[in-house]
Design a protein around this motif. Sequence first.
Motif, PDB file in Angstrom:
ATOM      1  N   ASN A   1       0.824  -1.207   0.000  1.00  0.00           N
ATOM      2  CA  ASN A   1       0.000   0.000   0.000  1.00  0.00           C
ATOM      3  C   ASN A   1       0.856   1.253   0.000  1.00  0.00           C
ATOM      4  OD1 ASN A   1      -1.451   2.119   2.154  1.00  0.00           O
ATOM      5  ND2 ASN A   1      -2.722   1.436   0.454  1.00  0.00           N
ATOM      6  N   ALA A   2       1.995   1.216   0.696  1.00  0.00           N
ATOM      7  CA  ALA A   2       2.898   2.371   0.709  1.00  0.00           C
ATOM      8  C   ALA A   2       3.497   2.622  -0.672  1.00  0.00           C
ATOM      9  CB  ALA A   2       4.014   2.157   1.728  1.00  0.00           C
ATOM     10  N   LEU A   3       3.639   1.558  -1.467  1.00  0.00           N
ATOM     11  CA  LEU A   3       4.176   1.710  -2.813  1.00  0.00           C
ATOM     12  C   LEU A   3       3.110   2.196  -3.797  1.00  0.00           C
ATOM     13  CD1 LEU A   3       6.404  -1.496  -3.059  1.00  0.00           C
ATOM     14  CD2 LEU A   3       7.129   0.853  -2.612  1.00  0.00           C
ATOM     15  N   VAL A   4       1.838   1.933  -3.488  1.00  0.00           N
ATOM     16  CA  VAL A   4       0.724   2.390  -4.337  1.00  0.00           C
ATOM     17  C   VAL A   4      -0.299   3.052  -3.414  1.00  0.00           C
ATOM     18  CG1 VAL A   4      -0.932   1.742  -6.120  1.00  0.00           C
ATOM     19  CG2 VAL A   4       1.145   0.386  -5.811  1.00  0.00           C
ATOM     20  N   PRO A   5      -0.047   4.293  -3.001  1.00  0.00           N
ATOM     21  CA  PRO A   5      -0.831   4.906  -1.917  1.00  0.00           C
ATOM     22  C   PRO A   5      -2.136   5.569  -2.360  1.00  0.00           C
ATOM     23  CG  PRO A   5       0.912   6.401  -2.587  1.00  0.00           C
ATOM     24  CD  PRO A   5       1.059   5.171  -3.441  1.00  0.00           C
ATOM     25  N   VAL A   6      -2.810   5.004  -3.379  1.00  0.00           N
ATOM     26  CA  VAL A   6      -4.049   5.624  -3.853  1.00  0.00           C
ATOM     27  C   VAL A   6      -5.258   5.207  -3.032  1.00  0.00           C
ATOM     28  CG1 VAL A   6      -3.234   5.928  -6.201  1.00  0.00           C
ATOM     29  CG2 VAL A   6      -4.312   3.771  -5.541  1.00  0.00           C
ATOM     30  N   SER A   7      -5.085   4.258  -2.136  1.00  0.00           N
ATOM     31  CA  SER A   7      -6.171   3.864  -1.241  1.00  0.00           C
ATOM     32  C   SER A   7      -5.615   3.786   0.174  1.00  0.00           C
ATOM     33  CB  SER A   7      -6.751   2.507  -1.657  1.00  0.00           C
ATOM     34  OG  SER A   7      -5.764   1.496  -1.576  1.00  0.00           O
ATOM     35  N   PRO A   8      -6.462   3.930   1.199  1.00  0.00           N
ATOM     36  CA  PRO A   8      -5.974   3.926   2.577  1.00  0.00           C
ATOM     37  C   PRO A   8      -5.462   2.553   2.984  1.00  0.00           C
ATOM     38  CG  PRO A   8      -8.366   3.912   2.544  1.00  0.00           C
ATOM     39  CD  PRO A   8      -7.924   4.122   1.127  1.00  0.00           C
ATOM     40  N   PRO A   9      -4.479   2.492   3.892  1.00  0.00           N
ATOM     41  CA  PRO A   9      -4.042   1.195   4.417  1.00  0.00           C
ATOM     42  C   PRO A   9      -5.160   0.529   5.200  1.00  0.00           C
ATOM     43  CG  PRO A   9      -3.052   2.993   5.655  1.00  0.00           C
ATOM     44  CD  PRO A   9      -3.738   3.612   4.489  1.00  0.00           C
ATOM     45  N   ASP A  10      -5.030  -0.773   5.406  1.00  0.00           N
ATOM     46  CA  ASP A  10      -6.124  -1.531   6.012  1.00  0.00           C
ATOM     47  C   ASP A  10      -6.546  -0.999   7.379  1.00  0.00           C
ATOM     48  OD1 ASP A  10      -3.721  -2.291   7.119  1.00  0.00           O
ATOM     49  OD2 ASP A  10      -4.181  -4.430   7.207  1.00  0.00           O
ATOM     50  N   PHE A  11      -5.588  -0.505   8.176  1.00  0.00           N
ATOM     51  CA  PHE A  11      -5.957  -0.076   9.530  1.00  0.00           C
ATOM     52  C   PHE A  11      -6.617   1.301   9.556  1.00  0.00           C
ATOM     53  CE2 PHE A  11      -1.613   1.333   8.833  1.00  0.00           C
ATOM     54  CZ  PHE A  11      -1.567   2.604   9.370  1.00  0.00           C
ATOM     55  N   LEU A  12      -6.749   1.951   8.389  1.00  0.00           N
ATOM     56  CA  LEU A  12      -7.416   3.257   8.331  1.00  0.00           C
ATOM     57  C   LEU A  12      -8.703   3.229   7.512  1.00  0.00           C
ATOM     58  CD1 LEU A  12      -4.484   5.807   7.853  1.00  0.00           C
ATOM     59  CD2 LEU A  12      -5.627   5.111   9.963  1.00  0.00           C
ATOM     60  N   ILE A  13      -9.136   2.062   7.080  1.00  0.00           N
ATOM     61  CA  ILE A  13     -10.321   1.983   6.223  1.00  0.00           C
ATOM     62  C   ILE A  13     -11.545   2.590   6.914  1.00  0.00           C
ATOM     63  CG2 ILE A  13     -12.031   0.361   5.338  1.00  0.00           C
ATOM     64  CD1 ILE A  13      -9.885  -1.308   4.222  1.00  0.00           C
TER      65      ILE A  13
ATOM     66  N   TYR B   1       5.974   3.054   7.534  1.00  0.00           N
ATOM     67  CA  TYR B   1       5.771   2.427   6.228  1.00  0.00           C
ATOM     68  C   TYR B   1       6.092   3.384   5.084  1.00  0.00           C
ATOM     69  CZ  TYR B   1       3.844  -1.841   8.183  1.00  0.00           C
ATOM     70  OH  TYR B   1       3.706  -3.032   8.855  1.00  0.00           O
ATOM     71  N   SER B   2       5.998   4.694   5.337  1.00  0.00           N
ATOM     72  CA  SER B   2       6.361   5.652   4.289  1.00  0.00           C
ATOM     73  C   SER B   2       7.848   5.592   3.956  1.00  0.00           C
ATOM     74  CB  SER B   2       5.991   7.076   4.722  1.00  0.00           C
ATOM     75  OG  SER B   2       6.890   7.574   5.707  1.00  0.00           O
ATOM     76  N   MET B   3       8.661   5.023   4.850  1.00  0.00           N
ATOM     77  CA  MET B   3      10.109   4.953   4.631  1.00  0.00           C
ATOM     78  C   MET B   3      10.518   3.774   3.748  1.00  0.00           C
ATOM     79  SD  MET B   3      11.113   7.568   6.328  1.00  0.00           S
ATOM     80  CE  MET B   3      12.883   7.372   6.461  1.00  0.00           C
ATOM     81  N   PHE B   4       9.586   2.867   3.468  1.00  0.00           N
ATOM     82  CA  PHE B   4       9.989   1.645   2.765  1.00  0.00           C
ATOM     83  C   PHE B   4      10.533   1.932   1.371  1.00  0.00           C
ATOM     84  CE2 PHE B   4       9.109  -1.842  -0.193  1.00  0.00           C
ATOM     85  CZ  PHE B   4       9.874  -2.836   0.394  1.00  0.00           C
ATOM     86  N   ILE B   5       9.949   2.889   0.659  1.00  0.00           N
ATOM     87  CA  ILE B   5      10.398   3.136  -0.714  1.00  0.00           C
ATOM     88  C   ILE B   5      11.866   3.554  -0.763  1.00  0.00           C
ATOM     89  CG2 ILE B   5       9.736   5.583  -0.795  1.00  0.00           C
ATOM     90  CD1 ILE B   5       8.740   5.014  -3.679  1.00  0.00           C
ATOM     91  N   PHE B   6      12.377   4.119   0.337  1.00  0.00           N
ATOM     92  CA  PHE B   6      13.791   4.509   0.365  1.00  0.00           C
ATOM     93  C   PHE B   6      14.711   3.292   0.368  1.00  0.00           C
ATOM     94  CE2 PHE B   6      11.926   8.451   2.214  1.00  0.00           C
ATOM     95  CZ  PHE B   6      12.380   9.325   1.236  1.00  0.00           C
ATOM     96  N   GLU B   7      14.187   2.132   0.767  1.00  0.00           N
ATOM     97  CA  GLU B   7      14.975   0.898   0.649  1.00  0.00           C
ATOM     98  C   GLU B   7      15.318   0.650  -0.815  1.00  0.00           C
ATOM     99  OE1 GLU B   7      15.924  -1.311   2.951  1.00  0.00           O
ATOM    100  OE2 GLU B   7      14.679  -0.974   4.731  1.00  0.00           O
ATOM    101  N   LEU B   8      14.320   0.767  -1.674  1.00  0.00           N
ATOM    102  CA  LEU B   8      14.537   0.560  -3.105  1.00  0.00           C
ATOM    103  C   LEU B   8      15.421   1.650  -3.684  1.00  0.00           C
ATOM    104  CD1 LEU B   8      10.846  -0.337  -4.069  1.00  0.00           C
ATOM    105  CD2 LEU B   8      12.673  -1.874  -3.307  1.00  0.00           C
ATOM    106  N   ILE B   9      15.206   2.882  -3.239  1.00  0.00           N
ATOM    107  CA  ILE B   9      16.003   4.001  -3.753  1.00  0.00           C
ATOM    108  C   ILE B   9      17.472   3.832  -3.381  1.00  0.00           C
ATOM    109  CG2 ILE B   9      16.315   6.491  -3.653  1.00  0.00           C
ATOM    110  CD1 ILE B   9      13.770   5.450  -5.116  1.00  0.00           C
ATOM    111  N   ALA B  10      17.741   3.384  -2.152  1.00  0.00           N
ATOM    112  CA  ALA B  10      19.130   3.201  -1.714  1.00  0.00           C
ATOM    113  C   ALA B  10      19.853   2.183  -2.592  1.00  0.00           C
ATOM    114  CB  ALA B  10      19.161   2.763  -0.251  1.00  0.00           C
ATOM    115  N   VAL B  11      19.161   1.113  -2.954  1.00  0.00           N
ATOM    116  CA  VAL B  11      19.774   0.099  -3.814  1.00  0.00           C
ATOM    117  C   VAL B  11      19.989   0.654  -5.219  1.00  0.00           C
ATOM    118  CG1 VAL B  11      19.457  -2.176  -4.860  1.00  0.00           C
ATOM    119  CG2 VAL B  11      18.809  -1.797  -2.468  1.00  0.00           C
ATOM    120  N   LEU B  12      19.001   1.391  -5.746  1.00  0.00           N
ATOM    121  CA  LEU B  12      19.131   1.953  -7.092  1.00  0.00           C
ATOM    122  C   LEU B  12      20.248   2.980  -7.165  1.00  0.00           C
ATOM    123  CD1 LEU B  12      15.373   2.423  -8.082  1.00  0.00           C
ATOM    124  CD2 LEU B  12      16.980   0.729  -8.994  1.00  0.00           C
ATOM    125  N   CYS B  13      20.537   3.632  -6.041  1.00  0.00           N
ATOM    126  CA  CYS B  13      21.571   4.662  -6.033  1.00  0.00           C
ATOM    127  C   CYS B  13      22.980   4.086  -6.130  1.00  0.00           C
ATOM    128  CB  CYS B  13      21.441   5.545  -4.787  1.00  0.00           C
ATOM    129  SG  CYS B  13      20.160   6.806  -4.948  1.00  0.00           S
TER     130      CYS B  13
END
Length: 309
Positions: free
Chosen positions: A104-116, A230-242
């Motif tokens: 969900n953090a990677l595709v944030p167009v809908s709320p995460p399950d705990f905020l539905i 969970y908003s920090m997860f995408i930086f895992e991918l960015i760090a590897v791509l860098c």
Amino acid sequence: MDPYGHTGDKSDPFREDVGGYNPPTAPVSQHAAPSYGGLNYVDSSAADAGTMGGPSADVGGAAPAPGEDVPVVATQGTAKFWTTEFYQQFFDVDTDQVLLRISNALVPVSPPDFLIDRNWHYSGGDREQQEATFTEGGRTLNRNPDLYGPFWICTTLWITMGVVSNIMSRIAYTKANDTTTAWTYDFKAALIACVVIYLYCFVFGAAVWGLMKWKHLPATLVDTICLYGYSMFIFELIAVLCMVPVSALQWIFVLFGGLWSLAYLLLNFWHMWRASLEPNWFFGIVGLVSVCHILLTLSFKFYFFHYKV
């Protein structure tokens, strides 16, 4: 009262209406447990009484009518805050649920399950359709935020950044063909990444929650830190791509990751902030969250990935 805990009373500050929510007209009692979207929130002072987030009666103590559907909310423990059992409730999550929240953090167009049930997301939408989307494939819908994912995401991220920073340093050293000095591993990079990431996710996240609590918004500390983690997860991918030794591409990766991560935060807070805060407070908190997140993003490039390769 509808299936999601709304009484229909005009005095309910977070009642769904044609135009969204009505901002609160009076401060919420410091020790009250406001109901929002069928979920109950306990003030932080409840920790002194040895409880945290347990279910309580709805406004006025009204009980659901016979046959009426009520959202299932896991019962929180009543252990004292200095015991291990108290913190177990924040780590009660399985692998599928963590992966669901990461996706969900990677595709944030809908709320995460705990905020539905809470309708904080900017787009609102049909709850039943959202729940059906989340439960596809036999996944369990979990209404409770967790700290397991945020802790391990942040921990993995600072370790990854420390490793990537030193790999880039080694590449730059090799390309420079410097034979006068010997290359050494820089442990300081990992240490600084650890401090920066933990402070941002847990301390700054708590500060944002403090502002919301001051304005009587229905957000808990765990809700806020869970979103930040969970908003920090995408930086895992960015760090590897860098690790790609092209400075222009590194800039693109870092800026894209920072803006995408910021969008995840703002989209999930937007509707609640917009409906409940005065315009100056709304723009102020959006600006604060945005500026701090952009500064964090730029620090990754200027400090950890600054080597000319």
